[in-house]
Design a protein around this motif. Structure first.
Motif, PDB file in Angstrom:
ATOM      1  N   PHE A  63       0.833  -1.202   0.000  1.00  0.00           N
ATOM      2  CA  PHE A  63       0.000   0.000   0.000  1.00  0.00           C
ATOM      3  C   PHE A  63       0.872   1.257   0.000  1.00  0.00           C
ATOM      4  CE2 PHE A  63      -1.846   3.235   2.899  1.00  0.00           C
ATOM      5  CZ  PHE A  63      -2.866   3.690   2.083  1.00  0.00           C
ATOM      6  N   ILE A  64       1.916   1.266   0.883  1.00  0.00           N
ATOM      7  CA  ILE A  64       2.818   2.417   0.962  1.00  0.00           C
ATOM      8  C   ILE A  64       3.544   2.601  -0.360  1.00  0.00           C
ATOM      9  CG2 ILE A  64       4.852   3.370   2.095  1.00  0.00           C
ATOM     10  CD1 ILE A  64       2.312   3.474   3.778  1.00  0.00           C
ATOM     11  N   GLN A  65       3.988   1.485  -0.926  1.00  0.00           N
ATOM     12  CA  GLN A  65       4.728   1.579  -2.182  1.00  0.00           C
ATOM     13  C   GLN A  65       3.811   2.050  -3.321  1.00  0.00           C
ATOM     14  OE1 GLN A  65       6.970  -1.902  -3.181  1.00  0.00           O
ATOM     15  NE2 GLN A  65       8.172  -0.870  -4.753  1.00  0.00           N
ATOM     16  N   ALA A  66       2.543   1.621  -3.310  1.00  0.00           N
ATOM     17  CA  ALA A  66       1.600   2.067  -4.342  1.00  0.00           C
ATOM     18  C   ALA A  66       1.425   3.574  -4.293  1.00  0.00           C
ATOM     19  CB  ALA A  66       0.256   1.370  -4.154  1.00  0.00           C
ATOM     20  N   LEU A  67       1.308   4.108  -3.081  1.00  0.00           N
ATOM     21  CA  LEU A  67       1.168   5.552  -2.940  1.00  0.00           C
ATOM     22  C   LEU A  67       2.402   6.280  -3.448  1.00  0.00           C
ATOM     23  CD1 LEU A  67      -0.483   5.835   0.606  1.00  0.00           C
ATOM     24  CD2 LEU A  67      -1.587   6.196  -1.611  1.00  0.00           C
ATOM     25  N   HIS A  76       1.280   2.504 -13.833  1.00  0.00           N
ATOM     26  CA  HIS A  76       1.184   1.061 -14.062  1.00  0.00           C
ATOM     27  C   HIS A  76       1.807   0.279 -12.904  1.00  0.00           C
ATOM     28  CE1 HIS A  76      -0.602   1.443 -17.911  1.00  0.00           C
ATOM     29  NE2 HIS A  76       0.478   1.930 -18.541  1.00  0.00           N
ATOM     30  N   GLU A  77       2.984   0.734 -12.475  1.00  0.00           N
ATOM     31  CA  GLU A  77       3.656   0.065 -11.375  1.00  0.00           C
ATOM     32  C   GLU A  77       2.842   0.184 -10.084  1.00  0.00           C
ATOM     33  OE1 GLU A  77       4.828   2.118 -13.494  1.00  0.00           O
ATOM     34  OE2 GLU A  77       6.744   1.443 -14.358  1.00  0.00           O
ATOM     35  N   ALA A  78       2.249   1.376  -9.885  1.00  0.00           N
ATOM     36  CA  ALA A  78       1.420   1.584  -8.700  1.00  0.00           C
ATOM     37  C   ALA A  78       0.220   0.648  -8.713  1.00  0.00           C
ATOM     38  CB  ALA A  78       0.951   3.044  -8.639  1.00  0.00           C
ATOM     39  N   ASP A  79      -0.371   0.435  -9.900  1.00  0.00           N
ATOM     40  CA  ASP A  79      -1.517  -0.465 -10.005  1.00  0.00           C
ATOM     41  C   ASP A  79      -1.151  -1.871  -9.548  1.00  0.00           C
ATOM     42  OD1 ASP A  79      -3.075   1.575 -10.936  1.00  0.00           O
ATOM     43  OD2 ASP A  79      -2.979   0.997 -13.057  1.00  0.00           O
ATOM     44  N   SER A  80       0.050  -2.294  -9.887  1.00  0.00           N
ATOM     45  CA  SER A  80       0.502  -3.636  -9.479  1.00  0.00           C
ATOM     46  C   SER A  80       0.588  -3.748  -7.961  1.00  0.00           C
ATOM     47  CB  SER A  80       1.865  -3.936 -10.107  1.00  0.00           C
ATOM     48  OG  SER A  80       2.306  -5.219  -9.729  1.00  0.00           O
ATOM     49  N   MET A  81       1.064  -2.684  -7.323  1.00  0.00           N
ATOM     50  CA  MET A  81       1.173  -2.688  -5.873  1.00  0.00           C
ATOM     51  C   MET A  81      -0.210  -2.651  -5.210  1.00  0.00           C
ATOM     52  SD  MET A  81       4.280  -3.007  -4.919  1.00  0.00           S
ATOM     53  CE  MET A  81       4.338  -4.191  -6.285  1.00  0.00           C
ATOM     54  N   TRP A  82      -1.153  -1.911  -5.833  1.00  0.00           N
ATOM     55  CA  TRP A  82      -2.507  -1.905  -5.278  1.00  0.00           C
ATOM     56  C   TRP A  82      -3.091  -3.315  -5.296  1.00  0.00           C
ATOM     57  CZ3 TRP A  82      -3.948   1.745  -2.327  1.00  0.00           C
ATOM     58  CH2 TRP A  82      -3.647   3.088  -2.570  1.00  0.00           C
ATOM     59  N   MET A  83      -2.859  -4.020  -6.376  1.00  0.00           N
ATOM     60  CA  MET A  83      -3.363  -5.385  -6.482  1.00  0.00           C
ATOM     61  C   MET A  83      -2.726  -6.291  -5.429  1.00  0.00           C
ATOM     62  SD  MET A  83      -5.673  -5.644  -8.816  1.00  0.00           S
ATOM     63  CE  MET A  83      -5.696  -7.413  -9.032  1.00  0.00           C
ATOM     64  N   ARG A  93     -11.977  -2.551   3.001  1.00  0.00           N
ATOM     65  CA  ARG A  93     -12.970  -1.868   2.149  1.00  0.00           C
ATOM     66  C   ARG A  93     -12.286  -0.869   1.219  1.00  0.00           C
ATOM     67  NH1 ARG A  93     -18.516  -0.756   2.522  1.00  0.00           N
ATOM     68  NH2 ARG A  93     -19.137   1.182   1.467  1.00  0.00           N
ATOM     69  N   TYR A  94     -11.336  -0.162   1.784  1.00  0.00           N
ATOM     70  CA  TYR A  94     -10.642   0.862   1.005  1.00  0.00           C
ATOM     71  C   TYR A  94      -9.912   0.249  -0.187  1.00  0.00           C
ATOM     72  CZ  TYR A  94      -7.157   4.384  -0.241  1.00  0.00           C
ATOM     73  OH  TYR A  94      -6.356   5.256  -0.936  1.00  0.00           O
ATOM     74  N   LEU A  95      -9.103  -0.837   0.095  1.00  0.00           N
ATOM     75  CA  LEU A  95      -8.322  -1.467  -0.968  1.00  0.00           C
ATOM     76  C   LEU A  95      -9.230  -2.118  -2.012  1.00  0.00           C
ATOM     77  CD1 LEU A  95      -5.409  -3.091   1.082  1.00  0.00           C
ATOM     78  CD2 LEU A  95      -5.261  -1.127  -0.458  1.00  0.00           C
ATOM     79  N   SER A  96     -10.297  -2.728  -1.570  1.00  0.00           N
ATOM     80  CA  SER A  96     -11.213  -3.400  -2.499  1.00  0.00           C
ATOM     81  C   SER A  96     -11.820  -2.403  -3.478  1.00  0.00           C
ATOM     82  CB  SER A  96     -12.323  -4.113  -1.725  1.00  0.00           C
ATOM     83  OG  SER A  96     -11.791  -5.142  -0.921  1.00  0.00           O
ATOM     84  N   PHE A  97     -12.230  -1.251  -2.966  1.00  0.00           N
ATOM     85  CA  PHE A  97     -12.806  -0.261  -3.875  1.00  0.00           C
ATOM     86  C   PHE A  97     -11.756   0.332  -4.808  1.00  0.00           C
ATOM     87  CE2 PHE A  97     -16.779  -0.038  -1.351  1.00  0.00           C
ATOM     88  CZ  PHE A  97     -17.683  -0.011  -2.402  1.00  0.00           C
ATOM     89  N   ARG A  98     -10.528   0.476  -4.323  1.00  0.00           N
ATOM     90  CA  ARG A  98      -9.474   0.980  -5.212  1.00  0.00           C
ATOM     91  C   ARG A  98      -9.265   0.024  -6.371  1.00  0.00           C
ATOM     92  NH1 ARG A  98      -6.205   5.450  -3.922  1.00  0.00           N
ATOM     93  NH2 ARG A  98      -5.465   5.067  -6.042  1.00  0.00           N
ATOM     94  N   VAL A  99      -9.264  -1.262  -6.060  1.00  0.00           N
ATOM     95  CA  VAL A  99      -9.069  -2.258  -7.119  1.00  0.00           C
ATOM     96  C   VAL A  99     -10.279  -2.274  -8.056  1.00  0.00           C
ATOM     97  CG1 VAL A  99      -8.830  -4.724  -7.590  1.00  0.00           C
ATOM     98  CG2 VAL A  99      -7.484  -3.667  -5.773  1.00  0.00           C
TER      99      VAL A  99
END
Length: 653
Positions: A63-67, A76-83, A93-99
């Motif tokens: 999560f920290i790295q995605a931010l 694109h790289e941030a999207d991978s970290m979010w996943m 809930r927060y991460l699920s909605f981001r994805v």
């Protein structure tokens, strides 16, 4: 760390796999959202996503790295970290909605829907963005009611301050054609976009379609206050005029002190509020704007000149109309009308060359469409030859006019031919009018010369000239009648034309035909408002009285004059009062006749020999000898050889 360039595809595959791993069927609830997953015992596999939870440290690090990656623009790289973060903490809930939002962005609608619906049942803070995601999910599934519900939740959470969200909701409302709600949303959205023209125009159209004139006024007012755009103020005034909010319109017009194009529009709109007011009020308004507020828009100067002319302030009218017609570059019709008025002023002053010159300018402004007025101007200037040549030319143009082959279908061809024949008839009527001008001119010459012959000169040559003039006048009137009959065959309900024909029949001595024509006019359902009843009844009645053929006709004529007076509300015209007095005189009611004729304003008729003739005859009949002598002396100044005046004053000092 090295990342693949095809991360969206990788993310999509990962999300599909994670969603598909759920081993238990999902229990459906309201809005088709799955029920919250059951709790998982320690060490057991999480059936919610098929992943054993507990690696929250890894999820937090991802999560920290995605931010951090997003802040550096590495989306694109941030999207991978979010996943990755979501994989290790699927109950967030927060991460699920981001994805879910990432899935919507790459077009994975079904995956996004599944993740969002699961996320919507998870605990945690509910945000406007999450509600908006749910709205888009249901929008993709065409579940309009659910989409609306979540749009409203999202907007309520953002206190309706999120412009992008408002716009998205407006697109949804357009799709479902909820115009009433769309108006409300545009009202919220427009101030945030500084009344951008595309949205503003759409809101205007909606309000017009819904018939919300008051809301339209408010919209234009807010837009003007926010942008300072005078065009919007002019539009607001236009709607207010339609609503008959005249006092407010005049108040706005009263604030105008500049001379911009839109100021001219506002002034013209304000003039509409004076349509039923006395002309003096309109002129006072125009003078204030021109002289006190220094407004110099051509529209104001034009209307100022016209109103001055109508209220007999001719010198000032001429100055202003001269100024206006040179500046009305965007309104050729108004410029031409100014020239026509200047032409009338010139003719009234005997300046025939100027009268024709202004008529030519009007025709030029109208690109040749002012030929009728020009022909009449030439006739007024007694340039009959030029007038007839112009009229002959134009009659030839329109009687032979045919549309070009292949440019229109049969319906349009028929319409174009009808328009051509209408123009042809207009020139026929103008031809008749010029013939009547020439006839009156010839008759005046004949009358004057005849008087000279009878009382002074007695030369046979002059008598022959009189006879020729009268014959030429009769010929001109007969030709005019032929033109009118041709027009009447196509326009049988034209009472104005019949009125002209009736008066002409009188001059031709065809009295019974004239009376029949007047009876037809009075019975016509088209009499008002094209021609006033009072004008027709008075003319017909006075003619019967003046001819004095028999008492029955005089009584009928008198009754028509009385009806003419009764039909007029307010002040009665002096001319019709004079007709009534003359009718009473013919009926032998001399005292009544004197009482009535004394109601006429003598200043208005001091140069009218017919009025003085009536007054003198009535005074004699009523026994007012001294007064009659004074009247007849005035009459002789106008008409030195008047038989009645000479006869009465014979032997008197």
């Amino acid at each position: 760390m090295k990342f693949s360039a095809k991360l969206p595809a990788v993310l999509l595959c990962t999300a599909f796999a994670l969603v598909a791993c759920s081993s238990a069927p999902v229990k459906k609830t309201e809005d088709n959202a799955p029920a919250e997953a059951p709790a998982v015992a320690a060490g057991e596999e999480d059936e919610f996503h098929g992943i054993a939870p507990g690696n929250l440290d890894t999820a937090h690090a991802a999560f920290i790295q995605a931010l951090d990656l997003e802040m550096r623009g590495l989306q694109h790289e941030a999207d991978s970290m979010w996943m990755l973060a979501w994989r290790y903490d699927p109950r967030s809930r927060y991460l699920s909605f981001r994805v879910a939002q990432k899935m919507l962005a790459v077009g994975a609608d079904s995956v996004a829907a599944s993740i969002a619906k699961q996320a919507n049942k998870l605990p945690g803070k509910r945000t406007a963005g999450q509600f908006e995601t749910m709205a888009h999910v249901f929008l993709k599934e065409s579940a309009a009611d659910s989409a609306r519900k979540y749009f409203l939740l999202a907007l309520d959470s953002s206190k309706y301050q999120d412009m992008r969200m408002l716009y998205d909701y407006s697109l949804f409302l357009e799709a479902v054609q909820d115009k009433k709600e769309l108006v409300r949303v545009y009202d919220l959205l427009l101030p945030q976009t500084n009344y951008i023209q595309s949205l503003f125009g759409r809101q205007v159209n909606l309000l017009v379609e819904l018939g919300k004139d008051s809301a339209l006024v408010e919209l234009f007012g807010r837009a003007h206050d926010a942008t300072g755009d005078k065009e919007k103020l002019a539009k607001m005034v236009q709607v207010m005029v339609i609503q008959k909010r005249f006092a407010e319109v005049r108040a706005i017009a009263d604030t105008i002190t500049s001379s911009l194009e839109d100021d001219g529009k506002i002034i013209e709109l304000a003039l509409l509020t004076y349509a039923n007011a006395p002309k003096e009020e309109m002129l006072a308004f125009l003078k204030k704007k021109y002289y006190k507020d220094s407004v110099r828009v051509p529209e104001l100067v034009y209307h100022l000149g016209l109103n001055e002319y109508m209220l007999h302030e001719v010198d000032s009218a001429k100055v202003h109309l001269e100024d206006a017609h040179l500046k009305l570059v965007n309104d050729k019709e108004a410029g031409a009308h100014a020239c026509r008025t200047l032409s009338a002023i010139a003719f009234s002053r005997g300046q025939n060359k100027d009268g024709v010159r202004y008529a030519e300018q009007a025709d030029s402004l109208l690109m040749g469409e002012g030929k009728v007025f020009l022909a009449l101007a030439l006739g007024t200037a007694k340039e009959y030859g030029k007038s007839y040549a112009l009229l002959d030319s134009m009659l030839g143009v329109w009687i032979n006019w045919r549309p070009m082959e292949g440019i229109a279908d049969s319906v349009l061809m028929k319409k174009l031919k009808a328009q051509a024949m209408l123009k042809y008839r207009r020139f026929q009527r103008a031809y008749a009018d010029v013939l009547m001008m020439q006839a009156r001119d010839l008759e005046e010459k004949g009358t004057f010369t005849g008087i000279i012959n009878s009382f002074v000169m007695g030369k046979p040559k002059e008598t022959l000239r009189d006879s020729l003039n009268r014959a030429a006048a009769r010929e001109a009137r007969t030709k005019a009648e032929l033109f009118w009959e041709s027009v009447l065959a196509e326009e049988p309900d034209d009472v104005v034309l019949r009125f002209s024909m009736a008066r002409n029949l009188e001059r031709l001595g065809r009295i019974d035909e004239m009376f029949a024509m007047f009876e037809t006019i009075l019975k016509s359902p088209n009499l008002q408002p094209k021609l006033s009843y009072s004008e027709v009844a008075n003319y017909y009645g006075y003619t019967l009285i003046n001819l004095n053929r028999n008492r029955a006709e005089v009584e009928y004529g008198y009754s028509l004059v009385v009806k003419a007076l009764d039909s007029i509300k307010g002040d009665k015209p002096d001319a019709i009062i004079d007709s009534k007095a003359w009718g009473l005189y013919r009926l032998g009611r001399f005292d009544e006749a004197l009482e009535v004729i004394m109601q006429v304003n003598p200043e208005k008729f001091k140069d009218d020999d017919e009025y003085l003739e009536h007054l003198g005859a009535i005074q004699v009949a009523a026994g007012k000898q001294a007064e009659a002598a004074e009247t007849y002396r005035k009459l002789l100044k106008l008409s030195p050889k008047h038989p009645a005046a000479l006869e009465f004053l014979k032997g008197k000092k």
